[in-house]
Design an enzyme around this catalytic site. Structure first.
Site, PDB file in Angstrom:
ATOM      1  N   CYS A  23       0.841  -1.195   0.000  1.00 25.34           N
ATOM      2  CA  CYS A  23       0.000   0.000   0.000  1.00 25.34           C
ATOM      3  C   CYS A  23       0.880   1.251   0.000  1.00 25.34           C
ATOM      4  O   CYS A  23       2.101   1.163   0.129  1.00 25.34           O
ATOM      5  CB  CYS A  23      -0.960   0.000   1.186  1.00 25.34           C
ATOM      6  N   THR A  24       0.248   2.395  -0.114  1.00 25.76           N
ATOM      7  CA  THR A  24       1.008   3.643  -0.218  1.00 25.76           C
ATOM      8  C   THR A  24       1.812   3.951   1.035  1.00 25.76           C
ATOM      9  O   THR A  24       2.933   4.436   0.952  1.00 25.76           O
ATOM     10  CB  THR A  24       0.086   4.841  -0.543  1.00 25.76           C
TER      11      THR A  24
END
Length: 103
Positions: A9-10
């Site tokens: 994920c970011t």
């Protein structure tokens, strides 16, 4: 069915590990084997071996960012999704994969 996944994920923390857990739970619930590699702020964990990849029927790329080592999957059937799909709809995703593989 044997599956492998890369999850990132970011922020590299929360959604990465939640998505990993949800994918494992959904795959195992339907009787499939799955190995999941995470790539995040603390680096790569659970790195997939060449054997894991070679034996996999499909690669799940549940990523919101650019990941490393993607050349390992060049000749494999892949599905690319966001981590939010893995978190919110992992069971539906596994069902869709089953339908795709059987077609």
């Amino acid at each position: 069915m044997k599956l492998v996944a890369v999850v990132a994920c970011t922020s590299g923390i929360a959604h990465t590990y939640i998505a990993k857990k949800k994918l494992i739970k959904a795959a195992e619930k339907r009787g499939h084997l799955i190995k999941v590699e995470t790539q995040g702020t603390i680096g790569t964990e659970g790195k997939l071996s060449k054997k894991d990849i070679d034996e996999a029927d499909l690669v799940i790329m549940a990523t919101d960012i650019q990941t490393t080592g993607n050349e390992r999957f060049e000749n494999k059937k892949k599905i690319k999704i966001s981590t939010s799909i893995a978190v919110k709809a992992s069971e539906q995703l596994i069902e869709k994969i089953e339908n795709e593989i059987q077609s």
